[in-house]
Design a protein around this motif. Structure first.
Motif, PDB file in Angstrom:
ATOM      1  N   LEU A  78       1.319  69.036 -61.819  1.00  0.00           N
ATOM      2  CA  LEU A  78       1.813  68.453 -60.559  1.00  0.00           C
ATOM      3  C   LEU A  78       0.633  67.872 -59.797  1.00  0.00           C
ATOM      4  CD1 LEU A  78       4.013  71.462 -59.333  1.00  0.00           C
ATOM      5  CD2 LEU A  78       4.888  69.341 -60.324  1.00  0.00           C
ATOM      6  N   ASN A  79       0.903  66.880 -58.939  1.00  0.00           N
ATOM      7  CA  ASN A  79      -0.190  66.317 -58.141  1.00  0.00           C
ATOM      8  C   ASN A  79      -0.393  67.128 -56.872  1.00  0.00           C
ATOM      9  OD1 ASN A  79      -0.890  64.196 -59.755  1.00  0.00           O
ATOM     10  ND2 ASN A  79       0.754  62.896 -58.924  1.00  0.00           N
ATOM     11  N   PRO A  80      -1.584  67.683 -56.682  1.00  0.00           N
ATOM     12  CA  PRO A  80      -1.798  68.485 -55.463  1.00  0.00           C
ATOM     13  C   PRO A  80      -1.866  67.618 -54.206  1.00  0.00           C
ATOM     14  CG  PRO A  80      -3.557  68.855 -57.085  1.00  0.00           C
ATOM     15  CD  PRO A  80      -2.765  67.679 -57.551  1.00  0.00           C
ATOM     16  N   ALA A  81      -1.326  68.152 -53.106  1.00  0.00           N
ATOM     17  CA  ALA A  81      -1.493  67.471 -51.805  1.00  0.00           C
ATOM     18  C   ALA A  81      -2.876  67.816 -51.254  1.00  0.00           C
ATOM     19  CB  ALA A  81      -0.407  67.920 -50.843  1.00  0.00           C
ATOM     20  N   TRP A  82      -3.318  69.055 -51.474  1.00  0.00           N
ATOM     21  CA  TRP A  82      -4.694  69.457 -51.176  1.00  0.00           C
ATOM     22  C   TRP A  82      -5.061  70.722 -51.933  1.00  0.00           C
ATOM     23  CZ3 TRP A  82      -3.938  74.235 -49.351  1.00  0.00           C
ATOM     24  CH2 TRP A  82      -3.138  74.517 -48.256  1.00  0.00           C
ATOM     25  N   LYS A  83      -6.377  70.981 -51.978  1.00  0.00           N
ATOM     26  CA  LYS A  83      -6.892  72.226 -52.595  1.00  0.00           C
ATOM     27  C   LYS A  83      -7.899  72.825 -51.621  1.00  0.00           C
ATOM     28  CE  LYS A  83      -7.259  69.983 -57.065  1.00  0.00           C
ATOM     29  NZ  LYS A  83      -8.173  69.498 -58.065  1.00  0.00           N
ATOM     30  N   LYS A  84      -7.809  74.117 -51.393  1.00  0.00           N
ATOM     31  CA  LYS A  84      -8.762  74.776 -50.484  1.00  0.00           C
ATOM     32  C   LYS A  84      -9.454  75.917 -51.227  1.00  0.00           C
ATOM     33  CE  LYS A  84      -7.011  72.577 -46.862  1.00  0.00           C
ATOM     34  NZ  LYS A  84      -7.706  71.503 -46.171  1.00  0.00           N
ATOM     35  N   PRO A  85     -10.787  75.999 -51.108  1.00  0.00           N
ATOM     36  CA  PRO A  85     -11.481  77.134 -51.731  1.00  0.00           C
ATOM     37  C   PRO A  85     -11.124  78.429 -51.001  1.00  0.00           C
ATOM     38  CG  PRO A  85     -13.040  75.671 -50.591  1.00  0.00           C
ATOM     39  CD  PRO A  85     -11.668  75.093 -50.398  1.00  0.00           C
ATOM     40  N   LEU A  86     -10.862  79.478 -51.757  1.00  0.00           N
ATOM     41  CA  LEU A  86     -10.511  80.763 -51.134  1.00  0.00           C
ATOM     42  C   LEU A  86     -10.881  81.883 -52.105  1.00  0.00           C
ATOM     43  CD1 LEU A  86      -9.116  82.146 -48.707  1.00  0.00           C
ATOM     44  CD2 LEU A  86      -6.932  81.770 -49.845  1.00  0.00           C
TER      45      LEU A  86
END
Ligand SMILES: C[S@@+](CC[C@H](N)C(=O)[O-])C[C@H]1O[C@@H](n2cnc3c(N)ncnc32)[C@H](O)[C@@H]1O
Length: 382
Positions: A359-367
């Motif tokens: 799927l195409n991500p809308a955003w990715k955040k490091p966690l």
């Protein structure tokens, strides 16, 4: 002897928090009444009056503890450390019937052994009591009444009291745990990231022991994170205001709201996980309104126009990886086919699985979570 402790003069405290959630934690501290907030490495300095300090400890979801500095000094030897620690009137904080524990962190200093640094403070406390009363309080490293923190860096020492009284992520609802549950503060920040406000249902199709479901409920129902906690460290401060604390607690509790049935739900393929999740959610009164089913997500109905939040398994051994690759692919298909109009937030403990989901991500955040440099990824399903 000291007549006034440092936090009493400055009203300044230090909240420990993970670096990647510091912005959210700073916002939360401000919402709970902190001011002059300055984030630094692994924490946040802030000012607070007594009410804000109690409210923060009772309600904050994203910090792990709040330290109240009692004495800061230049420190080049364990001798100095012992002498300075003896200037503190420890009977202001505990009596011989109480237990205490020390947590030290030393870096870039002549004192380079945190264990010995802790022993020095322990000796100073024990000797002070013995000289005064002939008796001494005991050490209890696991569940003490009073948690004392020592931080030494570049030969500057700070002795603080833990006003939380142990890690705040231990909310008390997790009586039944699986092998790798998500830490409560990580689950709480994921819920913040989703911006879920309860206007649509929320569903975790791989809920494990239910941490995301419970943090979503606590957030929606405005249930203070310390709701089940018996005591807080601030109750041991010499200026503790019992009446203020009682009123403030009542005031926080009055804001709680009900959880509509069906708003939050979860499922898991493992019957043991479902048992554990059910037992955990039931430790909070509103938990009875969370539905949890024993189900493979491939056989679930899905959720349209809602919020999906989940933390799929991650692999440690090579064999696992192939199997997990197909699990992530099925997850992608599940979201595409059965969750139209929903927004999904998937926590990947291992980043290599992000591409498997298709799927195409809308955003990715490091966690970070449990030592894993993971990513929280948002997907919009149309
Ligand atoms: C990392 S754990 C989730 C931990 C959870 N967030 C917690 O706090 O306890 C992943 C979960 O996915 C579940 N799972 C694996 N495959 C599944 C499937 N096909 N359908 C539903 N659940 C599945 C596992 O049983 C496990 O409980």
């Amino acid at each position: 002897m000291l007549s006034m402790y440092e936090y009493q003069k400055s009203s300044r405290f230090f909240a420990q928090t993970a670096d990647d959630i510091k912005d959210f934690a700073a916002t939360e501290l401000a919402e709970l009444g902190a001011c002059d907030i300055s984030p630094v490495f692994r924490g946040i300095y802030f000012n607070a009056d007594k009410a804000a300090l109690y409210r923060i400890n009772y309600s904050a979801r994203l910090i792990s503890r709040v330290l109240a500095p009692i004495l800061t000094f230049k420190c080049h030897s364990t001798d100095q450390l012992y002498k300075k620690a003896k200037q503190i009137n420890w009977s202001d904080f505990l009596s011989t019937g109480n237990t205490f524990a020390l947590f030290s962190n030393v870096s870039d200093s002549k004192i380079n052994n945190s264990y010995y640094a802790s022993l020095c403070i322990k000796d100073a406390i024990v000797d002070s009591f013995r000289e005064m009363t002939g008796k001494r309080p005991d050490v209890n490293a696991k569940d003490p009444d009073l948690w004392i923190n020592l931080f030494i860096t570049r030969n500057k020492a700070v002795i603080s009291l833990d006003t939380s009284g142990g890690p705040l992520h231990k909310r008390g609802y997790r009586k039944d745990s699986l092998a790798a549950p998500m830490q409560e503060t990580v689950a709480a920040v994921i819920i913040r990231y989703t911006e879920w406000d309860g206007s649509v249902p929320l569903y975790d199709p791989m809920c494990g022991s239910g941490t995301l479901l419970i943090e979503a409920m606590l957030y929606y129902c405005k249930i203070p994170s310390g709701f089940l906690r018996k005591t807080f460290g601030f109750e041991f401060l010499p200026d503790f205001d019992k009446k203020l604390w009682r009123e403030l607690r009542k005031d926080c509790d009055r804001r709680k709201t009900r959880l509509p049935k069906g708003l939050i739900s979860g499922s898991d393929i493992s019957s043991q996980a479902v048992k554990s999740a059910r037992s955990n959610v039931n430790n909070i009164p509103e938990g009875k309104n969370i539905s949890i089913n024993n189900l493979d997500f491939n056989r679930a109905n899905g959720l349209e126009n809602g919020v999906i939040v989940t933390n799929p398994p991650y692999g440690i051994r090579m064999g696992d990886k192939e199997e997990l690759g197909s699990l992530y692919k099925s997850m992608g298909d599940f979201l595409k086919q059965k969750c139209k109009g929903s927004t999904a937030y998937i926590y990947f403990g291992e980043r290599e699985f992000i591409k498997k989901i298709g799927l195409n991500p809308a955003w990715k955040k490091p966690l970070m979570s449990g030592g894993l440099d993971g990513r929280l990824v948002k997907y919009e399903m149309f």
